[in-house]
Write an enzyme that holds these catalytic residues in place. Sequence first.
Site, PDB file in Angstrom:
ATOM      1  N   ASN A 256       0.812  -1.219   0.000  1.00 44.94           N
ATOM      2  CA  ASN A 256       0.000   0.000   0.000  1.00 44.94           C
ATOM      3  C   ASN A 256       0.847   1.272   0.000  1.00 44.94           C
ATOM      4  O   ASN A 256       0.349   2.346   0.320  1.00 44.94           O
ATOM      5  CB  ASN A 256      -0.963  -0.003   1.187  1.00 44.94           C
ATOM      6  CG  ASN A 256      -2.282   0.670   0.855  1.00 44.94           C
ATOM      7  OD1 ASN A 256      -2.708   0.666  -0.299  1.00 44.94           O
ATOM      8  ND2 ASN A 256      -2.919   1.263   1.863  1.00 44.94           N
ATOM      9  N   ARG A 257       2.104   1.142  -0.365  1.00 42.13           N
ATOM     10  CA  ARG A 257       2.983   2.288  -0.645  1.00 42.13           C
ATOM     11  C   ARG A 257       3.618   2.117  -2.022  1.00 42.13           C
ATOM     12  O   ARG A 257       4.484   2.882  -2.398  1.00 42.13           O
ATOM     13  CB  ARG A 257       4.141   2.376   0.390  1.00 42.13           C
ATOM     14  CG  ARG A 257       3.716   2.449   1.849  1.00 42.13           C
ATOM     15  CD  ARG A 257       3.057   3.773   2.180  1.00 42.13           C
ATOM     16  NE  ARG A 257       2.686   3.865   3.589  1.00 42.13           N
ATOM     17  CZ  ARG A 257       1.574   3.345   4.124  1.00 42.13           C
ATOM     18  NH1 ARG A 257       0.712   2.687   3.355  1.00 42.13           N
ATOM     19  NH2 ARG A 257       1.322   3.506   5.413  1.00 42.13           N
ATOM     20  N   HIS A 309      -8.816  -3.564   4.688  1.00 40.51           N
ATOM     21  CA  HIS A 309      -7.707  -3.549   5.643  1.00 40.51           C
ATOM     22  C   HIS A 309      -8.285  -3.690   7.052  1.00 40.51           C
ATOM     23  O   HIS A 309      -9.490  -3.690   7.261  1.00 40.51           O
ATOM     24  CB  HIS A 309      -6.959  -2.210   5.570  1.00 40.51           C
ATOM     25  CG  HIS A 309      -6.146  -2.025   4.330  1.00 40.51           C
ATOM     26  ND1 HIS A 309      -4.774  -2.016   4.338  1.00 40.51           N
ATOM     27  CD2 HIS A 309      -6.512  -1.845   3.031  1.00 40.51           C
ATOM     28  CE1 HIS A 309      -4.324  -1.822   3.106  1.00 40.51           C
ATOM     29  NE2 HIS A 309      -5.352  -1.713   2.289  1.00 40.51           N
ATOM     30  N   SER A 310      -7.381  -3.751   8.028  1.00 41.51           N
ATOM     31  CA  SER A 310      -7.820  -3.634   9.418  1.00 41.51           C
ATOM     32  C   SER A 310      -6.683  -3.004  10.216  1.00 41.51           C
ATOM     33  O   SER A 310      -5.531  -3.079   9.783  1.00 41.51           O
ATOM     34  CB  SER A 310      -8.184  -5.002   9.994  1.00 41.51           C
ATOM     35  OG  SER A 310      -7.032  -5.763  10.266  1.00 41.51           O
ATOM     36  N   PHE A 311      -6.898  -2.386  11.422  1.00 44.23           N
ATOM     37  CA  PHE A 311      -8.249  -2.292  11.887  1.00 44.23           C
ATOM     38  C   PHE A 311      -8.538  -0.862  12.332  1.00 44.23           C
ATOM     39  O   PHE A 311      -7.661  -0.011  12.293  1.00 44.23           O
ATOM     40  CB  PHE A 311      -8.513  -3.289  13.045  1.00 44.23           C
ATOM     41  CG  PHE A 311      -7.646  -3.090  14.268  1.00 44.23           C
ATOM     42  CD1 PHE A 311      -8.088  -2.291  15.309  1.00 44.23           C
ATOM     43  CD2 PHE A 311      -6.402  -3.707  14.366  1.00 44.23           C
ATOM     44  CE1 PHE A 311      -7.310  -2.114  16.432  1.00 44.23           C
ATOM     45  CE2 PHE A 311      -5.619  -3.523  15.481  1.00 44.23           C
ATOM     46  CZ  PHE A 311      -6.059  -2.725  16.520  1.00 44.23           C
ATOM     47  N   GLU A 387     -11.181   0.084   6.858  1.00 46.63           N
ATOM     48  CA  GLU A 387     -10.428  -0.445   8.006  1.00 46.63           C
ATOM     49  C   GLU A 387     -11.465  -1.186   8.846  1.00 46.63           C
ATOM     50  O   GLU A 387     -12.267  -0.567   9.562  1.00 46.63           O
ATOM     51  CB  GLU A 387      -9.771   0.686   8.812  1.00 46.63           C
ATOM     52  CG  GLU A 387      -8.677   1.441   8.087  1.00 46.63           C
ATOM     53  CD  GLU A 387      -7.341   0.691   7.991  1.00 46.63           C
ATOM     54  OE1 GLU A 387      -7.207  -0.400   8.572  1.00 46.63           O
ATOM     55  OE2 GLU A 387      -6.433   1.209   7.322  1.00 46.63           O
TER      56      GLU A 387
HETATM   57  O1  0X9 Z   1      -1.406   2.773   6.248  1.00 48.38           O
HETATM   58  C1  0X9 Z   1      -2.116   2.089   5.492  1.00 48.38           C
HETATM   59  O2  0X9 Z   1      -1.697   1.573   4.464  1.00 48.38           O
HETATM   60  C2  0X9 Z   1      -3.588   1.891   5.862  1.00 48.38           C
HETATM   61  N1  0X9 Z   1      -3.711   1.582   7.265  1.00 48.38           N
HETATM   62  S1  0X9 Z   1      -3.218   0.119   7.814  1.00 48.38           S
HETATM   63  O3  0X9 Z   1      -3.315   0.143   9.266  1.00 48.38           O
HETATM   64  N2  0X9 Z   1      -4.229  -0.989   7.314  1.00 48.38           N
HETATM   65  O4  0X9 Z   1      -1.911  -0.156   7.337  1.00 48.38           O
HETATM   66  C3  0X9 Z   1      -4.371   3.139   5.587  1.00 48.38           C
HETATM   67  C4  0X9 Z   1      -4.464   3.517   4.144  1.00 48.38           C
HETATM   68  C5  0X9 Z   1      -5.327   4.703   3.956  1.00 48.38           C
HETATM   69  N3  0X9 Z   1      -5.294   5.157   2.617  1.00 48.38           N
HETATM   70  C6  0X9 Z   1      -4.743   6.343   2.245  1.00 48.38           C
HETATM   71  N4  0X9 Z   1      -4.203   7.131   3.122  1.00 48.38           N
HETATM   72  N5  0X9 Z   1      -4.804   6.642   0.981  1.00 48.38           N
HETATM   73 ZN    ZN Z   2      -3.623  -2.399   6.017  1.00 46.25          ZN
END
Ligand code: 0X9
Ligand code: ZN
Length: 429
Positions: A256-257, A309-311, A387
């Site tokens: 997710n990055r 995702h969670s949580f 989440e």
């Molecule tokens: O940090 C993340 O990738 C997500 N939270 S987690 O605790 N599941 O890792 C949040 C992603 C939110 N999305 C954006 N900020 N675009």
């Molecule tokens: Zn996540």
Amino acid sequence: MKFLLVLALCAVAYAKHEGYIGWKSYYVGVATDAQAKALEPLIQKYELDFLSHPTKSREGVVLVEPQHQAGFIQDMEAEGITYRIHADDVKRQLEFDDQLIEMQRMSSFTRTAGRQLPYDNYQELEVIDEYLDYIGEKYPDVATVVNAAESFEGRPIKYIKISTTNFEDESKPVIFIDGGIHAREWISPPSVTWAIHKLVEDVTENDLLEKFDWILLPVVNPDGYKFTFTNERFWRKTRSTSSNPLSQICRGADGNRNFDFVWNSIGTSNSPCSDIYAGTSAFSEVETRVVRDILHEHLARMALYLTMHSFGSMILYPWGHDGSLSQNALGLHTVGVAMASAIQSNALPNFPPYTVGNSALVIGYYIAGSSEDYAHSIGVPLSYTYELPGLSSGWDGFHLPPQYIEQVCRETWEGIVVGARRAGDLFRK
Ligand code: 0X9
Ligand code: ZN
């Protein structure tokens, strides 16, 4: 007999989770923006691992290694940030979880003769894969299984297409839901497999089947997911290595990055050892490329994208890299609220209420390269991160007790139903 079974389970459990000896987890509460800001440098200083991020309205949960606990507490007190113990002995809590999971596994296997996917227990990768193949074989008129690619370690990345018209009716909106990009978020894949169940095996909302084409990808990151069951419960990333020599010791990138949206510009790390490592380049990970390709293949009629995702019980929408609002903010917010209220009306009273809003503003930190932002940036009108609810307090184990999995799946489905219908209305306008 039962005693012997418990004894055997304990012996297995004690051999695991060695890496978490001495670890503790804490609830953390931030009352002001200044406190939230003061927390940021501590993340790197003490290698803090937030399982859920604190917001001004809700405590977060953070894992802290033994060597950093004293310093962490000292700095928290100096900053006036409230904290309280969540798990005094993380290893022991994980062992407790394991025993419960194993006992549930044995009893549900006996009940279902191993045929169904459990919702009274966490779902192992192989069982999910078998289930997808079974659905594809049993319901060939509506379900098609796609082996999209092999993961870094060679596991299939599988998704299922559900359509009454074999995806050939170009006027139908497409809905895409994925899960399991973050390996340790175990409640995410079942929320996607439950949607498959509701669209194929137990259809109670026929319009959703007739009027939409669906793509459901329960485990984006099979290598990481597997690793959390076998080796490291809190593994988050993929399991790739790269030309960076450090990646031999510290594997994987944060999926997710890793998307190509202002990639690696904020809320990411260049170090392969970080849990928010962005990867060597945007889409360096085969797992994120699978998600990208699905989005692009159906872009013209992709009405709704959800990533599970969670949580934290939140429904988040773009833009997450800077907290600004997109041109479709009104639609994003109204559909988000509609989904959350549907969930809310089906939730248990002991579950925390959902919060809906801009990703960065609700969760309190900026990130670049998320799938939610990427999908919206290429033109998906409605794109959300869910989440899911994850922890309940007063519980002996570490995570959401297995008996709540089905509840979370059921209530989340209610949110999906409302989101799909609203997305369909907006798409047809
Ligand atoms: O940090 C993340 O990738 C997500 N939270 S987690 O605790 N599941 O890792 C949040 C992603 C939110 N999305 C954006 N900020 N675009
Ligand atoms: Zn996540």
